[in-house]
Design a protein around this motif. Sequence first.
Motif: not given
Length: 166
Positions: A95-106
């Motif tokens: 498994a690969i976790a890809e494009a992991v992003h959290v909104h900067p405000d969160a």
Amino acid sequence: MSVRDAGAPVAGAVTIEVAGRDDLPAIVAILAADRLFGARDTTDPAAMPDYERAFDAIAADPRLTLYVARAGGEVVGTFQLVLFHALLRHGALIAIAEAVHVHPDARGLGIGRAMMDFAIAEARRRGAASLQLTSNKKRLDAHRFYERAGFERRHEGFKIDLDDRV
């Protein structure tokens, strides 16, 4: 984005679910908010057909799942889980976790941790032998976060850009 207004961690209120096409504008906004490498993604409506084509391809491939993290009904994070068999480790499912992003405000509210806990549990549930991810060398805060989430630095990654849009 108003999640930060709460002022307290929201990890208990975070839900992770498969992204729907109606989540696409919020996902793109999160990607476009990342300015570490300039403007690689954009909320310009002229670019939306590119994102829609990619979303449709992801949704059609059973090896790929795009997820969103919601807090207070808002999309505050996203990641993709990729599963494939390798010949290594006796044909293990990887498994690969890809494009992991959290909104900067969160960021700093437990959203990323909720997403990674979910990714680990889902990879396990689906029979993966390991879960891996890559993170740009400039993302030092992200590296510390991934280590706190249980990931180990094991490999040196290499990349070549084949498209001048990225």
